[in-house]
Each structure stands twice: as C-alpha cells, then as structure tokens.
Design an enzyme around this catalytic site. Structure first.
Site, PDB file in Angstrom:
ATOM      1  N   GLU A 199       7.739   4.629   9.802  1.00 29.26           N
ATOM      2  CA  GLU A 199       7.269   3.249   9.748  1.00 29.26           C
ATOM      3  C   GLU A 199       7.219   2.549  11.100  1.00 29.26           C
ATOM      4  O   GLU A 199       6.340   1.727  11.330  1.00 29.26           O
ATOM      5  CB  GLU A 199       8.121   2.444   8.769  1.00 29.26           C
ATOM      6  N   HIS A 201      -2.525  -0.315   8.560  1.00 32.22           N
ATOM      7  CA  HIS A 201      -1.192   0.286   8.460  1.00 32.22           C
ATOM      8  C   HIS A 201      -1.247   1.590   7.675  1.00 32.22           C
ATOM      9  O   HIS A 201      -0.743   2.627   8.132  1.00 32.22           O
ATOM     10  CB  HIS A 201      -0.241  -0.704   7.791  1.00 32.22           C
ATOM     11  N   GLU A 202      -1.858   1.558   6.483  1.00 32.99           N
ATOM     12  CA  GLU A 202      -1.905   2.767   5.660  1.00 32.99           C
ATOM     13  C   GLU A 202      -2.761   3.844   6.318  1.00 32.99           C
ATOM     14  O   GLU A 202      -2.453   5.040   6.220  1.00 32.99           O
ATOM     15  CB  GLU A 202      -2.422   2.438   4.261  1.00 32.99           C
ATOM     16  N   GLU A 224       0.460   5.301   1.332  1.00 34.57           N
ATOM     17  CA  GLU A 224      -0.389   6.102   2.191  1.00 34.57           C
ATOM     18  C   GLU A 224      -0.699   7.489   1.645  1.00 34.57           C
ATOM     19  O   GLU A 224      -0.715   8.480   2.386  1.00 34.57           O
ATOM     20  CB  GLU A 224       0.275   6.232   3.567  1.00 34.57           C
ATOM     21  N   TYR A 275      10.599  -0.717   9.998  1.00 35.06           N
ATOM     22  CA  TYR A 275       9.252  -1.135  10.375  1.00 35.06           C
ATOM     23  C   TYR A 275       9.246  -1.882  11.704  1.00 35.06           C
ATOM     24  O   TYR A 275       8.586  -1.473  12.676  1.00 35.06           O
ATOM     25  CB  TYR A 275       8.666  -2.041   9.285  1.00 35.06           C
ATOM     26  N   GLY A 293       0.838  -1.188   0.000  1.00 30.65           N
ATOM     27  CA  GLY A 293       0.000   0.000   0.000  1.00 30.65           C
ATOM     28  C   GLY A 293       0.870   1.232   0.000  1.00 30.65           C
ATOM     29  O   GLY A 293       2.060   1.174   0.333  1.00 30.65           O
ATOM     30  N   ASP A 332      15.776   4.111  -1.346  1.00 30.68           N
ATOM     31  CA  ASP A 332      15.039   2.842  -1.339  1.00 30.68           C
ATOM     32  C   ASP A 332      15.802   1.746  -0.604  1.00 30.68           C
ATOM     33  O   ASP A 332      15.201   0.778  -0.127  1.00 30.68           O
ATOM     34  CB  ASP A 332      14.759   2.390  -2.769  1.00 30.68           C
ATOM     35  N   HIS A 336      -0.803   5.707   8.907  1.00 34.16           N
ATOM     36  CA  HIS A 336       0.083   6.712   8.316  1.00 34.16           C
ATOM     37  C   HIS A 336      -0.554   8.096   8.270  1.00 34.16           C
ATOM     38  O   HIS A 336       0.153   9.100   8.123  1.00 34.16           O
ATOM     39  CB  HIS A 336       0.480   6.302   6.900  1.00 34.16           C
TER      40      HIS A 336
END
Length: 600
Positions: free
Chosen positions: A316, A293-294, A269, A381, A267, A373, A297
C-alpha cells in the site's frame, strides 16, 4: 527457472496460513464452479497441480467450507484427509496425504452460510432492483472461505475456471473476462500470470460492458453503465502514465467493475478487473484517484506482493505513492499535493487513534494471533507513502524512479518481505553511503512507532485559498459570499476537515443552506459532513445520515460514523437502531468490525 516450477523456492513464514509451501505447494488450479442463487451456495471442484519435495502431505487453508472428497492424481477412489484444529479467523488446515509420485489433487467442495468472502444480494440491494447479485472479497484471508487454497500472499499460482451461472446473469473473475452474456450460462476463465489467493475474485450479476479505451473498459448494471463510463473516461490515460513511470503493464486488459454499494472497500485490485464502489461515481470525475490507486496495484501488490500481512505497507505504501504520481502526470503537481495533504491529515488522525497501541504505527507489523484486517490502517498507506517521498527527496526523483522501476522489474511475479526490501534498498540506493543511510533512517521509519522526529508536515498550496475562505467565514463573512467556485472534492474535504469543533447550530444550518452538504451526491463530502452533524447534534441531517448508513457498505465511511454516534449521549441507541436495519446490506468484512464495535 520459472517461480511456479522451482523446487527450491523460499518462503517467508506466514502466521496467517496453515500451509507449508516449502514442503508442498499449489502451482496451478483448474476449477469448476456452479453458482446457485436458490441455495446461495457455490458447488466446486478443482484439480490442483503441485510442486513438492520429500514430504508426505500438503496443507491447504479452509474456513467454514465443506470438503466433500479428495482424490490423488487420476484415482477414482477418494483418499483420506484430515482437518486440523479450528482457530479463530484462521479456520483449519486441510491435511492431505501425498505419495512421492503425486502430482495433482482433485477436491470437491461446497460453500456454506459462513463463507465470509461471499455476499449474496437480493434484487432490492442492487442498482437495477430486478436481479440478484453475488460478489467475493478475498483479501486478506477470506479466499479460504470459498475455495480450498494455500491462503498466503507469499504463494502464487495460475488458474482456469469453468463457471456456470443462471443464463440471464454474467460472471466475471480476476482473469480474462467475457464482455457479454451467452445463451447457456457457462463461461471459461484463464489467469496465466501467477497470483496469490487474496486476488481470487468472482462476481455474478446483471452486468453489461462499455469500452473506455483500447485496453480498458467498465462493467456495471445497465442502469449505472452510462454514469460509470463517463466517470472512468480517463482510465486509459492513467494506464499510459503508469507505464511511462514504471514500465509495461503486464496483465493484458485493465477493466473495472462497479459493484453494489454494500462493497466494503473503495476498490479491490483484482488482476485485470478492479472491483470498485459506486461511491466514487460523483458525476464530476473528482474521486477517480481511487482508480489510479487500484491501477497502480498492477505493479505494487499484484506484480510484487507483500510476502505476509505483516509486510502490508509494501503493497500500500508503494501504491499510494504511485497513485499520486499518476495523478500528478495527468492533473499537475498542485493537484497531487492536495491528495498528499489529505492523506497526511488521515495519517495524523490514525496515529492519534492508535496512540494506545504504538507498535501498530510501525510499518513492519506483528499481527501474529490477530486478524490481519487489523493491519489495514492508514499507517501502511500514508506512512508508507511518506517514507517513499522521504527517499525521493533525499536522492532526487530521477534516481528514485530508477530504483522503483528496477524493484518492480527485478521481483515481478514474486513476493517481498520487509527484510528483502531493506536489502534491495541498501544495494541499489544506499550503496555503502553512511551519511545517506543515516538520513534515510530505516529504523525510524520502518521499525519504530509514529513519525521520526523532525519529519516535515505536508501542506498543499491550493489549500491556502481554502483556509482563507474558512477564516473569512469564521470572522463573520456569510457562507454564501465565500469564493468557492471551481473547488474540487479535495478542497471541500479540506474545508470540512478543518472546521472547528465548537460550531454552533446556526453555523451548521448556514453552511448546509449555502452548500447543500446534507443532500450532497458526493459520498466523501457526505461522510465528513455527517461526522460534524453527529458531533454537534445537527438533527436536520439525521434522516440523510440514516439513509446513507443503510445504503452504503464501505467500511471507510461506516466505522467513523458509527463511532461518532457512540460518542454522543443519545447516539448509542440511534446507532444500534440504524445498524439493525443496515446490517443485512453489509459485507462480512464490515460486519466483523461493526459487530464488535456495537456489541451485536
């Protein structure tokens, strides 16, 4: 004074942006965008409103983007601009000279085939198979590939957008969205809360809307909308639970968009409109912790944002912790503990994978001269979540919840770096208590590799029953006689992730015959099962594995499966054969990692 108008706002130095916001920055943009599926380009112009001190230029970030013209304020004569040296993955700085009285710029631009944020899909790559589709993925630093911007999470701005698309398609953005198509294909969007550039998003396709609550709804292609609305039916309950925990939702609506399967993440956000992978539509609502989770955010990330990608754990870690508190509120503490335990397993695997680069297992990262990235790992997380649970255990849930709620309300619509968080932690929670400071151990958790010595393992009570059944099977009980009725996806994943590495072919066949893993419709179960199939050469699953890899573009699944193939004697040629077929279906976020892995 409002953040956007403050002439003295301070900014953390961002190694992934050419912009110099302490001198000049964007505060608001009015875009006009025309989406052309024939040429696969976006033609755009934008009026950029500025705040600047005594400086003679503003610097924006661009990469593989064609800048056609730049105008100061209302001037009709284009001004000169300069593109800086091009740097890998960062692109270039767009240097625009300013006059002391300059208050806005007008930029004209066009995307290129190298605009990595964009994925243009042919009709055959969509659920409906009849209309094309476009979506963007701006995080971490890809917004600069489709819009000139100051592409740093520490710089926020508001925006509007007038978007023109083919009349039979519907565009959606991280803004207030239409719920149905109009006749002329032109739509107006508005985002009134300041957001960073990585939360800019656009999707265009044959989309319909279904409400799933007073403030929540889902968009999807017509063939998918019914299944999506069923899967996400608890979203409004999640929103109410989140507000009960940490204060009001400040973004108006919370809607979801189900994208084609090439979407590289679970996903994204984007404010007001979460982009979601169709791989979470399992038919039994078992994978909707991703929605929680999203949604979380909307506080951790969208409301209080990591100042740079070196501080990614602040987005995260808080979000994973918050997500599981939402799931606990809806489904109980035993359910949430299953999620924590599976996350802990993933964390241990990541620590092992990163053993040759231990500094990448610190929460506070140093990603200078690297693609950000590379910091998007389970460390941010799950180690981040683990640290916050550690704080909760030390001070108690009630006190910790007060701390988190104050953190969100104090710094809303602002950015936060790790040093700032530590100062807030000291002031609001430690408050001079030396013994508590020693127990918290921020140096060990935030600035040191791995997990601090003595950190307790996580284990969910519900997984004890799973282990009992697994041990029974390993001791000779036929798979079909195991007591698995009512197991959620999480129990099945725990079963699969704890299978021994020494399985024989007959055992794999028995499991597959009993539980149908190869032809499962649950992407999480498929991905875990295919890893075992690859490791043990269970070729009966290879046709389904190939179909999965060609259809699904979610990087979380792709990287482990291709890596597993590369580790087997015959797997390298198979991996390259499948990748050649699958690559056109993947977004650049995935191919950038896989090209290097497979040396394409």
């Amino acid at each position: 004074m409002d953040y956007n108008d403050s002439p003295t706002a301070t900014f953390t130095a961002d190694p992934h942006s050419f912009s110099q916001p302490q001198k000049a920055r964007i505060t608001h943009v009015d875009w006009q965008l025309e989406v052309d599926f024939n040429t696969k380009t976006i033609h755009g112009s934008g009026i950029y409103h500025l705040a600047h001190s005594e400086t003679d230029e503003i610097v924006l970030d661009v990469r593989n983007l064609q800048i056609l013209a730049v105008y100061l304020d209302d001037e009709s004569q284009a001004t000169d601009f300069r593109l800086g040296e091009e740097k890998p993955f960062l692109g270039q700085g767009l240097h625009i000279p300013l006059l002391p009285q300059t208050r806005s710029l007008r930029l004209e631009f066009k995307t290129t085939p190298g605009s990595a944020a964009l994925q243009w899909l042919e009709p055959t790559q969509t659920a409906g198979k009849t209309q094309p589709f476009l979506f963007t993925q701006s995080q971490a630093i890809l917004a600069r590939t489709w819009l000139p911007c100051q592409d740093s999470p520490g710089i926020r701005f508001t925006y509007t957008a007038k978007v023109t698309v083919p009349a039979h398609l519907l565009p959606l953005m991280s803004a207030d969205n239409p719920q149905q198509k109009n006749e002329n294909g032109t739509y107006f969007f508005k985002m009134e809360n300041p957001i960073p550039s990585y939360l800019l998003s656009l999707a265009v396709g044959d989309l319909v809307f279904s409400p799933i609550g007073d403030r929540c709804g889902v968009y999807a292609e017509p063939s998918s909308i019914e299944a999506a609305a069923y899967e996400f039916a608890d979203t409004e309950k999640m929103l109410l639970a989140a507000e009960e925990l940490y204060g009001p939702y400040l973004w108006g609506r919370y809607d979801l968009l189900v994208l084609p399967p090439s979407f590289p993440f679970g996903g994204m956000e984007n404010p007001k409109l979460t982009f979601a992978t169709p791989t979470i539509i399992a038919g039994d609502r078992s994978l909707t912790s991703l929605v929680a989770h999203e949604l979380a955010h909307s506080w951790s990330g969208n409301l209080v944002t990591n100042a740079t990608w070196n501080d990614f754990w602040l987005n995260e870690g808080f979000t994973v912790y918050f997500e599981r508190r939402i799931m606990e509120a809806l489904y109980g503490p035993e359910y949430a503990e299953m999620l924590h335990t599976l996350g802990y397993q993933d964390l241990l695997h990541t620590l092992d994978d990163l053993s040759s680069s231990p500094l990448d297992t610190c929460l506070k990262l140093n990603l200078e001269n690297r693609d950000p990235d590379e910091g998007l790992t389970e460390i941010a997380y799950e180690k981040g979540n683990y640290f916050l649970r550690h704080l909760e255990r030390l001070v108690g849930r009630e006190r910790f919840d007060g701390f988190v709620k104050k953190y969100f309300s104090t710094f809303r619509f602002q950015s936060m770096d790790t040093a700032g968080f530590e100062q807030f932690l000291e002031k609001e929670l430690l408050n001079g208590n030396e013994e508590l400071r020693r127990q918290v151990n921020t140096q060990g958790w935030i600035h040191s590799p791995g997990l601090p010595a003595g950190t307790p393992a996580m284990h969910a009570a519900l997984f004890e029953k799973v282990l009992q059944e697994l041990h029974k099977w390993l001791a000779g009980t036929p798979a079909q006689e195991l007591v698995t009725q009512g197991w959620s996806t999480h129990e099945w994943l725990f079963f699969l992730t704890n299978l021994p590495d020494t399985l024989g072919m007959a055992q794999l066949e028995e499991l597959d015959h009993a539980f149908g893993f190869t032809l499962s419709h649950n992407a999480e179960i498929q991905a875990e099962w295919y890893r075992h199939a690859i490791r043990h050469g269970y070729t009966a699953a290879y046709a389904a594995l190939e179909e999965f890899l060609v259809r699904v573009g979610r990087r979380k699944f792709l990287l482990p499966l291709y890596k597993a193939l590369l580790q087997t004697p015959e797997g390298k040629s198979l991996a390259q054969q499948i990748y050649q077929k699958a690559r056109p279906n993947y977004h650049a976020v995935s191919t950038s990692s896989l090209d290097a892995l497979l040396r394409v």
